[in-house]
Design a protein around this motif. Structure first.
Motif, PDB file in Angstrom:
ATOM      1  N   VAL A   1       2.672  63.977 -20.701  1.00 50.34           N
ATOM      2  CA  VAL A   1       3.023  63.202 -19.517  1.00 50.34           C
ATOM      3  C   VAL A   1       4.435  62.680 -19.736  1.00 50.34           C
ATOM      4  O   VAL A   1       4.716  62.042 -20.756  1.00 50.34           O
ATOM      5  N   LEU A   2       5.328  62.950 -18.799  1.00 47.29           N
ATOM      6  CA  LEU A   2       6.703  62.488 -18.912  1.00 47.29           C
ATOM      7  C   LEU A   2       6.940  61.389 -17.892  1.00 47.29           C
ATOM      8  O   LEU A   2       6.883  61.635 -16.681  1.00 47.29           O
ATOM      9  N   MET A   3       7.174  60.181 -18.372  1.00 51.22           N
ATOM     10  CA  MET A   3       7.425  59.046 -17.488  1.00 51.22           C
ATOM     11  C   MET A   3       8.896  59.053 -17.100  1.00 51.22           C
ATOM     12  O   MET A   3       9.771  58.749 -17.911  1.00 51.22           O
ATOM     13  N   ARG A   4       9.165  59.423 -15.841  1.00 46.70           N
ATOM     14  CA  ARG A   4      10.536  59.563 -15.369  1.00 46.70           C
ATOM     15  C   ARG A   4      10.780  58.760 -14.090  1.00 46.70           C
ATOM     16  O   ARG A   4      11.669  59.083 -13.303  1.00 46.70           O
ATOM     17  N   LYS A   5       9.996  57.706 -13.878  1.00 52.45           N
ATOM     18  CA  LYS A   5      10.205  56.844 -12.718  1.00 52.45           C
ATOM     19  C   LYS A   5      11.513  56.078 -12.886  1.00 52.45           C
ATOM     20  O   LYS A   5      11.745  55.443 -13.909  1.00 52.45           O
ATOM     21  N   ASP A   6      12.354  56.118 -11.879  1.00 56.06           N
ATOM     22  CA  ASP A   6      13.616  55.379 -11.913  1.00 56.06           C
ATOM     23  C   ASP A   6      13.362  53.879 -11.906  1.00 56.06           C
ATOM     24  O   ASP A   6      12.337  53.408 -11.394  1.00 56.06           O
ATOM     25  N   PRO A   7      14.320  53.103 -12.469  1.00 60.92           N
ATOM     26  CA  PRO A   7      14.238  51.638 -12.319  1.00 60.92           C
ATOM     27  C   PRO A   7      14.246  51.275 -10.831  1.00 60.92           C
ATOM     28  O   PRO A   7      14.539  52.132  -9.991  1.00 60.92           O
ATOM     29  N   PRO A   8      13.945  50.032 -10.487  1.00 60.07           N
ATOM     30  CA  PRO A   8      13.919  48.863 -11.371  1.00 60.07           C
ATOM     31  C   PRO A   8      12.648  48.757 -12.193  1.00 60.07           C
ATOM     32  O   PRO A   8      11.595  49.264 -11.798  1.00 60.07           O
ATOM     33  N   PHE A   9      12.784  48.087 -13.322  1.00 60.50           N
ATOM     34  CA  PHE A   9      11.663  47.786 -14.185  1.00 60.50           C
ATOM     35  C   PHE A   9      11.010  46.521 -13.631  1.00 60.50           C
ATOM     36  O   PHE A   9      11.200  45.422 -14.131  1.00 60.50           O
ATOM     37  N   ASP A  10      10.219  46.704 -12.577  1.00 63.83           N
ATOM     38  CA  ASP A  10       9.599  45.568 -11.908  1.00 63.83           C
ATOM     39  C   ASP A  10       8.145  45.437 -12.362  1.00 63.83           C
ATOM     40  O   ASP A  10       7.705  46.114 -13.301  1.00 63.83           O
ATOM     41  N   SER A  11       7.388  44.569 -11.700  1.00 65.98           N
ATOM     42  CA  SER A  11       6.003  44.349 -12.106  1.00 65.98           C
ATOM     43  C   SER A  11       5.177  45.628 -12.016  1.00 65.98           C
ATOM     44  O   SER A  11       4.344  45.903 -12.893  1.00 65.98           O
ATOM     45  N   GLU A  12       5.406  46.436 -10.977  1.00 66.06           N
ATOM     46  CA  GLU A  12       4.626  47.661 -10.834  1.00 66.06           C
ATOM     47  C   GLU A  12       4.935  48.649 -11.954  1.00 66.06           C
ATOM     48  O   GLU A  12       4.041  49.348 -12.448  1.00 66.06           O
ATOM     49  N   TYR A  13       6.200  48.716 -12.357  1.00 62.72           N
ATOM     50  CA  TYR A  13       6.546  49.579 -13.495  1.00 62.72           C
ATOM     51  C   TYR A  13       5.844  49.071 -14.751  1.00 62.72           C
ATOM     52  O   TYR A  13       5.287  49.844 -15.535  1.00 62.72           O
ATOM     53  N   PHE A  14       5.878  47.765 -14.945  1.00 61.71           N
ATOM     54  CA  PHE A  14       5.221  47.145 -16.102  1.00 61.71           C
ATOM     55  C   PHE A  14       3.730  47.491 -16.124  1.00 61.71           C
ATOM     56  O   PHE A  14       3.170  47.896 -17.153  1.00 61.71           O
TER      57      PHE A  14
ATOM     58  N   LEU B   1      19.495  41.421 -14.966  1.00 65.85           N
ATOM     59  CA  LEU B   1      18.793  42.175 -16.002  1.00 65.85           C
ATOM     60  C   LEU B   1      17.987  43.335 -15.430  1.00 65.85           C
ATOM     61  O   LEU B   1      17.580  44.228 -16.181  1.00 65.85           O
ATOM     62  N   ASP B   2      17.751  43.355 -14.121  1.00 67.53           N
ATOM     63  CA  ASP B   2      16.892  44.387 -13.547  1.00 67.53           C
ATOM     64  C   ASP B   2      17.637  45.349 -12.640  1.00 67.53           C
ATOM     65  O   ASP B   2      17.029  46.078 -11.868  1.00 67.53           O
ATOM     66  N   GLY B   3      18.956  45.380 -12.744  1.00 68.21           N
ATOM     67  CA  GLY B   3      19.732  46.259 -11.882  1.00 68.21           C
ATOM     68  C   GLY B   3      19.806  47.675 -12.417  1.00 68.21           C
ATOM     69  O   GLY B   3      19.463  47.959 -13.561  1.00 68.21           O
ATOM     70  N   MET B   4      20.265  48.585 -11.573  1.00 66.26           N
ATOM     71  CA  MET B   4      20.496  49.968 -11.978  1.00 66.26           C
ATOM     72  C   MET B   4      21.652  50.516 -11.163  1.00 66.26           C
ATOM     73  O   MET B   4      21.990  49.995 -10.096  1.00 66.26           O
ATOM     74  N   GLY B   5      22.301  51.546 -11.692  1.00 68.00           N
ATOM     75  CA  GLY B   5      23.362  52.204 -10.947  1.00 68.00           C
ATOM     76  C   GLY B   5      24.534  51.304 -10.625  1.00 68.00           C
ATOM     77  O   GLY B   5      25.250  51.526  -9.650  1.00 68.00           O
ATOM     78  N   GLY B   6      24.760  50.260 -11.445  1.00 67.28           N
ATOM     79  CA  GLY B   6      25.878  49.357 -11.209  1.00 67.28           C
ATOM     80  C   GLY B   6      25.588  48.250 -10.222  1.00 67.28           C
ATOM     81  O   GLY B   6      26.477  47.450  -9.904  1.00 67.28           O
ATOM     82  N   MET B   7      24.341  48.164  -9.750  1.00 66.02           N
ATOM     83  CA  MET B   7      23.990  47.171  -8.734  1.00 66.02           C
ATOM     84  C   MET B   7      24.135  45.754  -9.274  1.00 66.02           C
ATOM     85  O   MET B   7      23.656  45.430 -10.358  1.00 66.02           O
TER      86      MET B   7
END
Length: 319
Positions: free
Chosen positions: A84-97, A163-169
């Protein structure tokens, strides 16, 4: 092998540059079976095992737009596939956790998950650098507005980021004049409710924010320097940065050798280090990118190196 990719919806992939697509394409070329699901489809019920309820077995068409064909769709137990390859993009939010906990349960049931869900949880991409103070620049992590002001007074030219940004956001630069510092602190810090990362501005950014790719703890021989364009201070490709592949420098290799084996031992098969000048600024473990740009510009097949490492990881005895 049967491979299950947990990723964003396939329909939104930009196949000309998407790294997960490059992984799938190389794996399919070698005859491996490709399954895909979304994070929201992960489910567990007492008496059964973790399943991907919306799993789709796909074939790749070779078309740039209608790039996949669904051959089959059904629930798939994660322990029933080879990896299983976990490749979900950020954000690392509660659902990702929460998803990492479901993936860890799948591991207990016999699944092999890469990157390790526990390691994903333990290495938030901004904060993971704190473990390696010898290779980072002046950095502050705080909820205290006054501490941020004092850091600015000391270093004069600073970068502030959520701390939870991605792509320069959400990245801001404040120079020696302190213009808008108060407003930026309020925006990011929300009057002490939100933790902020502050770093000394590194002028070497004009030469690029380098992405160093580690596979199995070892760097590939080229970095992707993402160079800011125009008046931008951010080199992220998502905000128009220009990606230029270049050979690793001696310092790049020194950094990779200091960090790579440590992270690989924790189950992080694929890591992207962000380096400006001589300093690491982030350690990306969720869904690092850069495969296609490096391959197109240098001829080094990054996806092939990754699938080699994936095959070896699946074949290795479990510890």
């Amino acid at each position: 092998m049967d491979l299950l990719f947990v990723a964003d919806p396939l329909e939104v992939f930009k196949t000309a540059k998407d790294t997960t697509f490059a992984m799938m394409r190389e794996a399919a070329r070698r005859g491996h079976t490709i399954w895909a699901c979304e994070q929201r489809g992960l489910s567990w019920q007492r008496g059964s095992r973790v399943v991907a309820r919306d799993a789709r077995r796909i074939s790749l068409t070779g078309d740039a737009y209608a790039w996949f064909k669904v051959e089959e769709q059904r629930p798939v137990e994660l322990a029933a596939v080879d990896a299983v390859l976990m490749r979900k993009d950020p954000p690392f939010d509660s659902e990702y956790f929460y998803a990492t906990h479901l993936l860890e349960q799948a591991e207990r049931e016999g699944a092999r998950v890469l990157n390790s869900p526990r390691a994903l949880r333990d290495h938030p991409e901004k904060l993971a650098i704190l473990e390696f103070p010898d290779v980072i620049g002046p950095t502050l992590v705080t909820r205290d507005a006054q501490a941020i002001r004092e850091f600015h007074a000391q270093h004069q030219d600073i970068i502030l980021k959520p701390l939870d940004g991605m792509g320069g956001m959400g990245i801001f630069r404040v120079g020696a004049d302190g213009l808008n510092l108060g407003s930026i602190i309020e925006t990011l810090n929300q009057h002490g409710r939100t933790t902020v990362m502050v770093q000394k501005y590194l002028p070497e950014i004009v030469q690029g924010d380098k992405r160093i790719i580690l596979i199995g703890g070892e760097p590939i021989p080229h970095a992707l320097a993402r160079i800011p364009q125009g008046s931008e201070i951010r080199g992220n490709m998502a905000v128009g940065g220009k990606g230029v592949a270049q050979p690793l420098s001696a310092r790049d290799r020194e950094i990779a050798e200091a960090i790579g084996p440590v992270l690989a031992a924790r189950g992080l098969l694929f890591v992207g280090l962000d380096v400006i000048g001589d300093c690491v600024t982030e350690i990306n473990v969720t869904s690092p990118t850069g495969f296609q740009e490096i391959t197109q510009q240098t001829g080094f097949d990054v996806a092939a190196r990754f699938v080699d490492a994936l095959e070896a990881a699946v074949a290795a005895p479990r510890t």
